[in-house]
Design a protein around this motif. Structure first.
Motif, mmCIF file in Angstrom:
data_model
loop_
_atom_site.group_PDB
_atom_site.id
_atom_site.type_symbol
_atom_site.label_atom_id
_atom_site.label_comp_id
_atom_site.label_asym_id
_atom_site.label_seq_id
_atom_site.Cartn_x
_atom_site.Cartn_y
_atom_site.Cartn_z
ATOM 1 N N LEU A 87 0.816 -1.214 0.000
ATOM 2 C CA LEU A 87 0.000 0.000 0.000
ATOM 3 C C LEU A 87 0.852 1.267 0.000
ATOM 4 C CD1 LEU A 87 -2.840 1.193 0.104
ATOM 5 C CD2 LEU A 87 -2.777 0.964 2.602
ATOM 6 N N VAL A 88 1.890 1.308 0.812
ATOM 7 C CA VAL A 88 2.697 2.540 0.892
ATOM 8 C C VAL A 88 3.532 2.760 -0.360
ATOM 9 C CG1 VAL A 88 2.779 2.505 3.410
ATOM 10 C CG2 VAL A 88 4.609 1.384 2.111
ATOM 11 N N GLY A 89 3.611 1.754 -1.222
ATOM 12 C CA GLY A 89 4.329 1.926 -2.474
ATOM 13 C C GLY A 89 3.470 2.443 -3.606
ATOM 14 N N THR A 90 2.156 2.569 -3.380
ATOM 15 C CA THR A 90 1.260 3.081 -4.418
ATOM 16 C C THR A 90 1.466 4.583 -4.590
ATOM 17 O OG1 THR A 90 -0.527 3.469 -2.826
ATOM 18 C CG2 THR A 90 -0.458 1.305 -3.914
ATOM 19 N N PRO A 91 1.131 5.128 -5.752
ATOM 20 C CA PRO A 91 1.338 6.561 -5.984
ATOM 21 C C PRO A 91 0.648 7.448 -4.954
ATOM 22 C CG PRO A 91 0.909 5.454 -8.053
ATOM 23 C CD PRO A 91 0.691 4.427 -6.977
ATOM 24 N N PHE A 92 -0.525 7.077 -4.488
ATOM 25 C CA PHE A 92 -1.240 7.937 -3.544
ATOM 26 C C PHE A 92 -0.496 8.067 -2.231
ATOM 27 C CE2 PHE A 92 -4.203 8.960 -0.185
ATOM 28 C CZ PHE A 92 -4.961 9.975 -0.733
ATOM 29 N N PHE A 93 -0.004 6.976 -1.693
ATOM 30 C CA PHE A 93 0.632 6.990 -0.381
ATOM 31 C C PHE A 93 2.141 7.208 -0.443
ATOM 32 C CE2 PHE A 93 -3.346 4.797 0.652
ATOM 33 C CZ PHE A 93 -3.736 5.525 1.771
ATOM 34 N N ARG A 94 2.655 7.362 -1.634
ATOM 35 C CA ARG A 94 4.103 7.538 -1.804
ATOM 36 C C ARG A 94 4.529 8.986 -1.605
ATOM 37 N NH1 ARG A 94 5.544 5.853 -7.557
ATOM 38 N NH2 ARG A 94 4.682 3.896 -6.760
ATOM 39 N N TYR A 95 3.626 9.926 -1.856
ATOM 40 C CA TYR A 95 3.984 11.342 -1.838
ATOM 41 C C TYR A 95 3.421 12.028 -0.610
ATOM 42 C CZ TYR A 95 5.321 10.387 -6.644
ATOM 43 O OH TYR A 95 5.904 9.851 -7.761
ATOM 44 N N PHE A 96 4.287 12.739 0.100
ATOM 45 C CA PHE A 96 3.897 13.423 1.343
ATOM 46 C C PHE A 96 4.234 14.896 1.231
ATOM 47 C CE2 PHE A 96 5.019 14.651 5.823
ATOM 48 C CZ PHE A 96 3.738 14.566 6.332
ATOM 49 N N LYS A 97 3.276 15.725 1.598
ATOM 50 C CA LYS A 97 3.453 17.177 1.550
ATOM 51 C C LYS A 97 3.955 17.672 2.902
ATOM 52 C CE LYS A 97 -0.162 19.853 1.633
ATOM 53 N NZ LYS A 97 -1.420 20.547 1.282
ATOM 54 N N VAL A 98 5.049 18.436 2.917
ATOM 55 C CA VAL A 98 5.669 18.775 4.188
ATOM 56 C C VAL A 98 6.395 20.114 4.110
ATOM 57 C CG1 VAL A 98 7.780 17.515 3.568
ATOM 58 C CG2 VAL A 98 7.248 17.890 5.976
ATOM 59 N N LYS A 99 6.443 20.809 5.240
ATOM 60 C CA LYS A 99 7.276 22.002 5.381
ATOM 61 C C LYS A 99 8.596 21.572 6.013
ATOM 62 C CE LYS A 99 3.643 25.494 6.046
ATOM 63 N NZ LYS A 99 3.084 26.492 6.987
ATOM 64 N N LEU A 100 9.658 21.711 5.270
ATOM 65 C CA LEU A 100 10.950 21.245 5.768
ATOM 66 C C LEU A 100 11.834 22.367 6.302
ATOM 67 C CD1 LEU A 100 11.948 18.630 3.026
ATOM 68 C CD2 LEU A 100 11.260 18.169 5.389
ATOM 69 N N GLN A 407 -7.745 15.395 6.182
ATOM 70 C CA GLN A 407 -7.023 15.853 5.006
ATOM 71 C C GLN A 407 -6.370 14.666 4.318
ATOM 72 O OE1 GLN A 407 -4.807 19.425 4.449
ATOM 73 N NE2 GLN A 407 -4.854 19.844 6.647
ATOM 74 N N ARG A 408 -6.118 14.834 3.051
ATOM 75 C CA ARG A 408 -5.406 13.791 2.314
ATOM 76 C C ARG A 408 -4.045 13.515 2.963
ATOM 77 N NH1 ARG A 408 -5.649 15.089 -3.607
ATOM 78 N NH2 ARG A 408 -4.584 16.962 -2.930
ATOM 79 N N ASN A 409 -3.343 14.568 3.353
ATOM 80 C CA ASN A 409 -2.020 14.410 3.948
ATOM 81 C C ASN A 409 -2.080 13.662 5.282
ATOM 82 O OD1 ASN A 409 0.554 15.098 2.895
ATOM 83 N ND2 ASN A 409 0.908 16.486 4.609
ATOM 84 N N GLU A 410 -3.174 13.838 6.028
ATOM 85 C CA GLU A 410 -3.336 13.120 7.285
ATOM 86 C C GLU A 410 -3.462 11.617 7.048
ATOM 87 O OE1 GLU A 410 -5.630 16.128 10.331
ATOM 88 O OE2 GLU A 410 -6.798 15.297 8.678
ATOM 89 N N VAL A 411 -4.209 11.240 6.019
ATOM 90 C CA VAL A 411 -4.392 9.818 5.717
ATOM 91 C C VAL A 411 -3.083 9.208 5.234
ATOM 92 C CG1 VAL A 411 -5.602 8.182 4.210
ATOM 93 C CG2 VAL A 411 -6.850 10.075 5.265
ATOM 94 N N ILE A 412 -2.349 9.954 4.420
ATOM 95 C CA ILE A 412 -1.049 9.478 3.955
ATOM 96 C C ILE A 412 -0.113 9.258 5.137
ATOM 97 C CG2 ILE A 412 1.013 10.130 2.640
ATOM 98 C CD1 ILE A 412 -0.903 11.620 0.698
ATOM 99 N N ALA A 413 -0.104 10.199 6.075
ATOM 100 C CA ALA A 413 0.751 10.075 7.255
ATOM 101 C C ALA A 413 0.308 8.915 8.140
ATOM 102 C CB ALA A 413 0.739 11.386 8.045
ATOM 103 N N LEU A 414 -0.989 8.760 8.319
ATOM 104 C CA LEU A 414 -1.524 7.705 9.179
ATOM 105 C C LEU A 414 -1.137 6.318 8.665
ATOM 106 C CD1 LEU A 414 -3.456 6.937 11.554
ATOM 107 C CD2 LEU A 414 -5.294 6.862 9.835
#
Length: 452
Positions: A87-100, A407-414
């Motif tokens: 699952l984490v290798g799929t395009p949806f869960f592969r990209y994370f939006k972040v302030k670095l 948020q989409r980013n929350e689900v990706i992080a979770l």
């Protein structure tokens, strides 16, 4: 105070003395070893373990949970871990939006990373999915009033079966970053920025964990009667343990030859020799798993659109395999019972207090001097904050139909956090006996004093 990057940001000599050696990531400053001992035992990509039938220390029910250690190990290895890895290798869960590049709000950033592996490879605009660039369309602001901070909030274990109505921009009350502010955000391909040892060491790294434990998450006493504070400590401790497991599982032994491997001595010294750390890792895994299964209807209906129809259908199928898994429901239907919390007379004041402490932990992630550690720290702290938001989002029993909005980013992080914890539990299960056996043969004079 955010989680330390499980990407392997190791903090040399993580000394936590009386606060115990606990986690976050959270969780982001991974405690990496400053010096490689002369007799370091490691495996290069070895999956073989020593068969030690009597070496399993952890039996019975995981503390404060409803599942046993043996059940968790079996379910994770045979069911959850393989699905999460895919699952984490799929395009949806592969990209994370972040302030670095946020300034540390607590002290000047003086952390330095000595390895090239500490830096983050950002995505060019043409790489991450096109739908991610589009503005969110969801419910009106009137429908998105956050109930998290209401003093009268008590736990209801139900969620609206028609929760998902489009991705929305709404801030998470448990974390410090304003997730609705897209300024200075960048997309990162997590597959190109793995979580492992990064060489981040020294006072800057140690200071992160010290601030987490001494100021925001003090160790509870044996007579602690506040279950909410106990839960916060165990979550951070479990995350910290997971971070150390990832450092040990993907460790750089020789920078000149780029030789990576499994540092089982470090695994033992940082985690296995402290049973509470292992127990808290299992607890954190079940806590996050409970959040994912509680949000099953939302996650099933969510739109995993990346512009690749085949991959998107695959993503949705994998999510359903996790949240509606019959093996999981049969063996461990409620991994953690969140209804036990926020029931005391002090709950109206306690919840905002603990939220503030967790937000401080989240803010500490901006103080992590290693870029990759900061990335994974922010992701895991957001993931843990999302789990807290899901489990404690319903404001009272009279609000059973209150909508959960993520948020989409929350689900990706979770999901990525759940995968990190799953990997750690699996590595402990598979390699723990080998590490224990190796340490039994280590001469006492070689034993290192690892900080607690």
């Amino acid at each position: 105070m955010g989680n330390i990057d499980t990407s392997g940001c190791g903090i040399a000599g993580d000394r936590f003395r009386r606060w115990g050696w606990v986690a976050a990531a959270l969780f982001a400053v991974l405690l990496a070893t400053t010096v490689i001992p002369r007799r370091t035992f490691f495996f290069r990509n070895s999956k073989k373990t020593c068969e030690l039938a009597d070496s399993r220390k952890y039996t019975g029910i995981v503390e404060d949970c409803a599942c046993g250690y043996e059940t968790v190990d079996s379910l994770n290895k045979e069911v959850l871990h393989p699905i999460l890895q895919e699952l984490v290798g799929t395009p949806f869960f592969r990209y994370f939006k972040v302030k670095l590049w946020c300034d540390c709000p607590f002290w000047p950033d003086d952390g330095m990373c000595r390895l090239r592996d500490c830096s983050v490879c950002e995505c060019p605009d043409n790489e991450f999915p096109e739908p991610f660039k589009k503005p969110f369309v969801g419910l009106s602001s009137d429908d998105l009033i956050c109930q998290e901070g209401k003093p009268e909030a008590v736990v209801d274990r139900t969620l609206d079966r028609k929760a998902f109505r489009g991705w929305v921009e709404i801030d998470n009350p448990w974390t410090n970053d304003d997730e609705t502010d897209n300024a200075e955000m960048t997309y990162v391909n997590l597959q190109l920025n793995p979580e492992r040892y990064s060489g981040y060491v020294g006072p800057s790294a140690r200071r992160i964990w010290d601030a987490i434990y001494t100021e925001n998450c003090p160790r509870y006493s044996s007579g602690e009667i506040c279950p909410e504070k106990k839960v916060l400590f165990k979550l951070i401790s479990g995350l910290h343990a997971s971070i150390s497991v990832h450092i040990a599982s993907d460790y750089l032994f020789d920078e000149a030859t780029n030789m990576w491997g499994q540092n089982l001595e470090l695994l033992y010294d940082r985690v296995l020799r402290y049973p509470d750390r292992v127990r808290n890792l299992y607890f954190t895994f079940l806590f996050v798993l409970r959040a994912v299964t509680k949000a099953a209807d939302f996650l099933e209906q969510a739109e995993y659109s990346t512009g690749n129809a085949d991959e998107d259908l695959k993503t949705q199928s994998l999510v359903r395999q996790i949240v509606f898994n019959q093996d999981l429901r049969a063996a461990c239907p409620v991994p953690y019972d969140e209804a036990k919390l926020w029931q005391g007379d002090s709950s109206p004041e306690l919840k905002p207090q603990i939220q503030k402490q967790f937000r401080n932990i989240s803010a500490l992630m901006d103080c992590v001097g290693c870029e990759k550690c900061r990335l994974w720290g922010k992701l895991q702290v957001l993931g843990l904050g999302t789990a807290l938001k899901i489990l404690f989002s319903v404001n009272g029993q009279n609000h059973a139909n209150q909508l959960l909005q993520l948020q989409r980013n929350e689900v990706i992080a979770l999901i990525n956090l759940l995968n990190r914890l799953s990997e750690s539990v699996n590595f402990i299960h598979e390699m723990g006996p080998s590490a224990e056996n190796i340490m039994k043969r280590r001469p006492s004079s070689q034993a290192r004093q690892t900080p607690s």
